[in-house]
Design a protein around this motif. Structure first.
Motif, PDB file in Angstrom:
ATOM      1  N   ASN A  20      83.428  37.604  28.345  1.00 20.49           N
ATOM      2  CA  ASN A  20      82.466  37.562  29.335  1.00 20.49           C
ATOM      3  C   ASN A  20      82.863  38.213  30.607  1.00 20.49           C
ATOM      4  O   ASN A  20      82.108  38.804  31.354  1.00 20.49           O
ATOM      5  N   GLN A  21      84.123  38.016  31.344  1.00 18.74           N
ATOM      6  CA  GLN A  21      84.445  38.652  32.215  1.00 18.74           C
ATOM      7  C   GLN A  21      84.561  40.110  32.241  1.00 18.74           C
ATOM      8  O   GLN A  21      84.118  40.952  33.305  1.00 18.74           O
ATOM      9  N   CYS A  22      84.837  40.728  31.026  1.00 20.12           N
ATOM     10  CA  CYS A  22      84.772  42.119  30.595  1.00 20.12           C
ATOM     11  C   CYS A  22      83.501  42.591  30.863  1.00 20.12           C
ATOM     12  O   CYS A  22      83.266  43.856  31.369  1.00 20.12           O
ATOM     13  N   ARG A  23      82.564  41.872  30.352  1.00 21.61           N
ATOM     14  CA  ARG A  23      81.128  42.217  30.316  1.00 21.61           C
ATOM     15  C   ARG A  23      80.677  42.307  31.396  1.00 21.61           C
ATOM     16  O   ARG A  23      79.999  43.257  31.821  1.00 21.61           O
ATOM     17  N   ARG A  24      80.950  41.457  32.685  1.00 19.51           N
ATOM     18  CA  ARG A  24      80.551  41.506  33.824  1.00 19.51           C
ATOM     19  C   ARG A  24      80.791  42.905  34.464  1.00 19.51           C
ATOM     20  O   ARG A  24      80.094  43.532  35.393  1.00 19.51           O
ATOM     21  N   LEU A  25      82.223  43.296  34.063  1.00 21.86           N
ATOM     22  CA  LEU A  25      82.814  44.193  34.971  1.00 21.86           C
ATOM     23  C   LEU A  25      82.178  45.587  34.266  1.00 21.86           C
ATOM     24  O   LEU A  25      81.963  46.651  35.015  1.00 21.86           O
ATOM     25  N   ILE A  26      81.852  45.492  32.977  1.00 24.37           N
ATOM     26  CA  ILE A  26      81.362  46.812  32.524  1.00 24.37           C
ATOM     27  C   ILE A  26      80.049  47.000  32.905  1.00 24.37           C
ATOM     28  O   ILE A  26      79.529  47.970  33.114  1.00 24.37           O
ATOM     29  N   ALA A  32      76.068  49.112  31.603  1.00 26.61           N
ATOM     30  CA  ALA A  32      75.865  49.100  30.239  1.00 26.61           C
ATOM     31  C   ALA A  32      75.954  47.427  29.756  1.00 26.61           C
ATOM     32  O   ALA A  32      77.019  46.699  30.319  1.00 26.61           O
ATOM     33  N   ASN A  33      75.152  47.094  29.094  1.00 25.15           N
ATOM     34  CA  ASN A  33      74.801  45.599  28.530  1.00 25.15           C
ATOM     35  C   ASN A  33      75.526  45.444  27.384  1.00 25.15           C
ATOM     36  O   ASN A  33      75.053  45.828  26.294  1.00 25.15           O
ATOM     37  N   LEU A  34      76.563  44.505  27.119  1.00 25.85           N
ATOM     38  CA  LEU A  34      77.160  44.135  25.666  1.00 25.85           C
ATOM     39  C   LEU A  34      76.836  42.952  25.211  1.00 25.85           C
ATOM     40  O   LEU A  34      76.844  41.836  26.066  1.00 25.85           O
ATOM     41  N   SER A  35      76.421  42.659  24.196  1.00 26.62           N
ATOM     42  CA  SER A  35      75.764  41.473  23.565  1.00 26.62           C
ATOM     43  C   SER A  35      77.223  40.910  22.714  1.00 26.62           C
ATOM     44  O   SER A  35      77.844  41.679  21.864  1.00 26.62           O
ATOM     45  N   LEU A  36      77.224  39.638  22.901  1.00 22.20           N
ATOM     46  CA  LEU A  36      78.277  38.974  22.066  1.00 22.20           C
ATOM     47  C   LEU A  36      78.081  38.995  20.499  1.00 22.20           C
ATOM     48  O   LEU A  36      79.051  38.936  19.714  1.00 22.20           O
TER      49      LEU A  36
END
Length: 125
Positions: A20-26, A32-36
């Motif tokens: 989740n921390q990586c998703r925020r930085l990305i 770009a929004n990444l989904s779990l």
């Protein structure tokens, strides 16, 4: 690997927290929004971690990789030669490994021994 996606690694709280921390930085850097639930999440994380300029993102991805190694065991080893894509110049494959193995004294010399000219100037002799 079967059609069913293996998401067991996302059942670990510490790994999900890092993801989740990586998703925020990305999202902040690449928009770009990444989904779990994305089956390609691991590959996308690796892709963005390789492209980022943020050392924090690289550190987080390294922690994720270490946690995955502890959970699933060591990754498959990829040799540097396999990791390099085949590059083409005017339809002909270019051997990247050959250029990297050049000795320093041969760098400035052309293959034919003639001086190389670029825009009217001698580049190498």
């Amino acid at each position: 690997m079967s059609n069913a996606t293996d998401h067991r690694w996302l059942m670990q709280y510490n790994i999900v927290n890092l993801v989740n921390q990586c998703r925020r930085l990305i999202r902040a850097e690449f928009d770009a929004n990444l989904s779990l639930t994305d089956p390609e999440l691991r590959h996308k994380l690796a892709h963005y971690a390789g492209r980022t300029r943020s050392q924090g993102m690289q550190r987080l991805y390294g922690e994720i990789r270490l946690a995955l190694i502890e959970l699933e065991g060591p990754d498959e080893l990829i040799t540097p030669e396999e990791a390099l894509p085949v590059r083409f110049y005017r339809g002909q494959p270019v051997d990247i490994a050959e250029h990297r193995k050049k000795r320093p004294e041969q760098e400035g010399k052309s293959k034919s021994g003639k001086p190389l000219m670029y825009r009217g100037r001698v580049v190498a002799q």
